[in-house]
Design an enzyme around this catalytic site. Structure first.
Site, mmCIF file in Angstrom:
data_model
loop_
_atom_site.group_PDB
_atom_site.id
_atom_site.type_symbol
_atom_site.label_atom_id
_atom_site.label_comp_id
_atom_site.label_asym_id
_atom_site.label_seq_id
_atom_site.Cartn_x
_atom_site.Cartn_y
_atom_site.Cartn_z
ATOM 1 N N GLU A 146 0.813 -1.212 0.000
ATOM 2 C CA GLU A 146 0.000 0.000 0.000
ATOM 3 C C GLU A 146 0.847 1.264 0.000
ATOM 4 O OE1 GLU A 146 -3.155 -0.012 -0.428
ATOM 5 O OE2 GLU A 146 -3.580 -2.128 -0.106
ATOM 6 N N THR A 147 2.076 1.181 0.475
ATOM 7 C CA THR A 147 2.923 2.366 0.628
ATOM 8 C C THR A 147 4.208 2.290 -0.183
ATOM 9 O OG1 THR A 147 3.943 1.341 2.584
ATOM 10 C CG2 THR A 147 2.072 2.821 2.964
#
Length: 322
Positions: A138-139
């Site tokens: 996600e990052t």
């Protein structure tokens, strides 16, 4: 004293001396914990002074973190955390200057009993690997030819990239605050007012009025991700229950090919976009992180890693930043 008696005493003394000099805790001692509430230093010794407990000196059982009964130091050390997320402080990353620190992670985890501490050591390691893998995707700031590979760039971003909207859904229970936006923030990229609201209530922070705390306070940031991980949202089980083997699929789950494993966690997080249509590059990215982290922790990843043949639970609650 006879020579044989002297030799025996000398050997006994040598053994005791070697035993006393061996490291006592942490990664240097197979994940052993210190007794009596002592801190485990980065060198594997137990004590209670700044040399053992201070920032940068302590690898586990640190002040502000969970105690011996729920300590993550026996599962993942500071050095392992740094190895997994070894480019998170790159100059190109929003999270540089050690926003996503080991101490913030361990401190946040202490507010969630059972996280990383459920089951045997294999189950505990898999949970930490799975959590860090999903949140790394996600990052991520990686790309296929990135230095050290694409799976060494997790935890690069704090906020959703591009020009995100306000993610405000009209709600009497979780009303949007004037001028606030609820786009993806933090390790899990939590989004929408209907996630910020209950998350804030659970961790004791008003995130509806202060959503950017998820991107400015490291402990709150990790808490938002662990809250999502630990919280079931019907009909979805919690990610925690899946990875620790507590979730048993219903008949409907089995008919949808939703079986225990890392793949169901991807389905929980973003199945509406990524699952049920065969191979998906985003799913493979998540699996790539998971395999790498399992390797660092010395545990097998288990079975059912993909969700390509699973029907989704429904639309994903989070925004995918890939």
């Amino acid at each position: 004293m006879r020579l044989s008696e002297f030799t025996t005493l000398f050997l006994l003394f040598s053994v005791l001396l070697l035993s006393a000099s061996a490291e006592q805790c942490g990664s240097q001692a197979g994940g052993a914990l210190c007794a009596s509430g002592l801190c485990c230093s980065k060198f594997g010794w137990c004590g209670n002074t700044n040399e053992y407990c201070g920032p940068g000196n302590c690898q586990s059982q640190c002040p502000g973190g969970p105690g011996p009964s729920g300590d993550l130091g026996g599962v993942i050390s500071n050095s392992m955390f740094d190895q997994m997320l070894n480019h998170r402080n790159d100059n190109a990353c929003q999270g540089k200057n050690n926003f996503y620190s080991y101490n913030a992670f361990v401190t946040a985890a202490g507010s969630f009993p059972g996280f990383g501490t459920t089951g045997d050591i294999t189950a505990r390691k898999r949970e930490i690997a799975a959590f860090l893998a999903q949140t790394s995707h996600e990052t991520t700031g990686g790309w296929p030819t990135a230095p050290d590979g694409p799976y060494a760039w997790g935890y690069c971003f704090l906020r959703e990239q591009g020009s995100p909207g306000d993610y405000c859904t009209p709600s009497s229970q979780w009303p949007c605050a004037p001028g606030r936006k609820y786009f993806g923030r933090g390790p899990i990229q939590i989004s929408h007012n209907y996630n910020y609201g209950p998350c804030g209530r659970a961790i004791g922070v008003d995130l509806l009025n202060n959503p950017d705390l998820v991107a400015t306070d490291p402990v709150i940031s990790f808490k938002s991700a662990i809250w999502f991980w630990m919280t079931p949202q019907s009909p979805k089980p919690s990610c925690h229950d899946v990875i620790t083997g507590r979730w048993q699929p219903s008949g409907a789950d089995q008919a949808a090919n939703r079986v225990p494993g890392f793949g169901v966690i991807t389905n929980i997080i973003n199945g509406g976009l990524e699952c049920g249509h065969g191979s998906d590059s985003r799913v493979q990215d998540r699996i790539g992180f998971y395999r790498r982290y399992c390797g660092i922790l010395g545990v097998s990843p288990g079975e059912n890693l993909d969700c390509g043949n699973q029907r989704s639970f429904g639309n994903g609650l989070l925004v995918d930043i890939m």
